[in-house]
Write a protein that holds these residues in place. Structure first.
Motif, short mmCIF file in Angstrom:
data_model
loop_
_atom_site.label_atom_id
_atom_site.label_comp_id
_atom_site.label_asym_id
_atom_site.label_seq_id
_atom_site.Cartn_x
_atom_site.Cartn_y
_atom_site.Cartn_z
N VAL A 31 0.81 -1.22 0.00
CA VAL A 31 0.00 0.00 0.00
C VAL A 31 0.85 1.27 0.00
CG1 VAL A 31 -2.00 -1.08 1.07
CG2 VAL A 31 -0.27 -0.05 2.51
N ARG A 32 2.13 1.17 0.35
CA ARG A 32 3.03 2.33 0.33
C ARG A 32 4.44 1.84 -0.01
NH1 ARG A 32 1.08 4.27 5.88
NH2 ARG A 32 2.98 3.29 6.63
N THR A 33 5.17 2.67 -0.75
CA THR A 33 6.58 2.36 -1.04
C THR A 33 7.41 3.62 -0.91
OG1 THR A 33 6.31 2.74 -3.40
CG2 THR A 33 6.08 0.48 -2.65
N LYS A 34 8.69 3.42 -0.59
CA LYS A 34 9.63 4.53 -0.57
C LYS A 34 9.97 4.98 -1.99
CE LYS A 34 12.23 3.88 3.67
NZ LYS A 34 13.57 3.61 4.21
N TYR A 35 9.87 4.05 -2.91
CA TYR A 35 10.19 4.37 -4.30
C TYR A 35 9.15 5.33 -4.87
CZ TYR A 35 11.89 3.51 -9.02
OH TYR A 35 12.42 3.66 -10.28
N PRO A 36 9.55 6.40 -5.55
CA PRO A 36 8.58 7.39 -6.05
C PRO A 36 7.62 6.80 -7.08
CG PRO A 36 10.83 8.22 -6.19
CD PRO A 36 10.93 6.78 -5.82
N ILE A 37 6.36 7.24 -7.02
CA ILE A 37 5.31 6.80 -7.94
C ILE A 37 4.97 7.97 -8.84
CG2 ILE A 37 2.95 5.94 -8.13
CD1 ILE A 37 3.25 5.03 -5.18
N GLN A 38 5.07 7.76 -10.15
CA GLN A 38 4.69 8.79 -11.12
C GLN A 38 3.23 8.58 -11.47
OE1 GLN A 38 7.04 10.98 -12.81
NE2 GLN A 38 5.34 12.02 -13.77
N THR B 123 2.25 14.28 -11.28
CA THR B 123 2.75 14.41 -9.92
C THR B 123 3.51 13.17 -9.51
OG1 THR B 123 0.70 13.53 -8.99
CG2 THR B 123 0.84 15.92 -9.22
N VAL B 124 4.43 13.36 -8.59
CA VAL B 124 5.24 12.26 -8.07
C VAL B 124 4.99 12.20 -6.58
CG1 VAL B 124 7.56 11.39 -7.73
CG2 VAL B 124 6.98 12.56 -9.84
N ILE B 125 4.72 10.99 -6.07
CA ILE B 125 4.48 10.82 -4.64
C ILE B 125 5.41 9.75 -4.11
CG2 ILE B 125 2.59 9.18 -4.98
CD1 ILE B 125 1.31 10.51 -2.47
N ARG C 38 -7.15 7.67 5.54
CA ARG C 38 -6.82 8.69 4.56
C ARG C 38 -6.23 8.03 3.31
NH1 ARG C 38 -2.76 13.64 5.07
NH2 ARG C 38 -3.49 14.77 3.26
N VAL C 39 -6.65 8.50 2.15
CA VAL C 39 -6.13 8.01 0.88
C VAL C 39 -5.41 9.16 0.21
CG1 VAL C 39 -6.71 6.99 -1.35
CG2 VAL C 39 -8.03 6.37 0.68
N VAL C 40 -4.12 8.95 -0.12
CA VAL C 40 -3.31 10.02 -0.72
C VAL C 40 -3.00 9.68 -2.15
CG1 VAL C 40 -1.11 11.23 -0.57
CG2 VAL C 40 -2.29 10.56 1.49
#
Length: 132
Positions: free
Chosen positions: A73-80, A85-87, A130-132
């Protein structure tokens, strides 16, 4: 990106705290998982079993050494994202699921990525604060 032997934080109330990835369930030449991918994990650290817990959460508890499936559900690697936007998150996290892709826990305690909606993990999104 989640590779083999990567440690992940578990953000549901299934009883596990830290798990280790042992298999990525994905048909790709790259053997890594991104947000929304299913993985097979082994529980490294778990909360102690207590007799005061009753109901469905007691029957769904996992203990150290259990092998389960999980969704990243979450990673340190950036998501494009598609809008440009990049998260990127501070840690790698997952939610444990059963064979029918339903979450084992009844609560999700932290933020999850919006990309789970595309992969049809709507139950996890509805449980998340929360959903980001």
């Amino acid at each position: 990106m989640i590779y083999l032997k990567t440690l992940l934080k578990v953000i549901d109330n299934s009883g596990a705290e830290i798990v280790e990835c042992i298999k990525v369930l994905r048909k790709s030449p790259m053997n890594c998982a991104h947000v929304g991918d299913k993985i097979v994990v082994v529980v490294q650290e778990a909360k102690p079993l207590s007799s005061t817990i009753t109901g469905t959460s007691a029957s769904n508890r996992v203990k150290r050494g259990d092998i389960c499936r999980a969704v990243v559900v979450r990673t340190k690697y950036p998501i494009q994202r598609d809008d440009g936007t990049v998260i990127r998150f501070d840690d790698n996290a997952c939610v444990l699921i059963n064979q029918k892709d339903e979450p084992i826990g009844t609560r999700v305690g932290s933020v999850v990525a919006r990309e789970l909606r595309k992969k049809n993990f709507n139950k996890i999104i509805s449980l998340a604060p929360r959903v980001v």
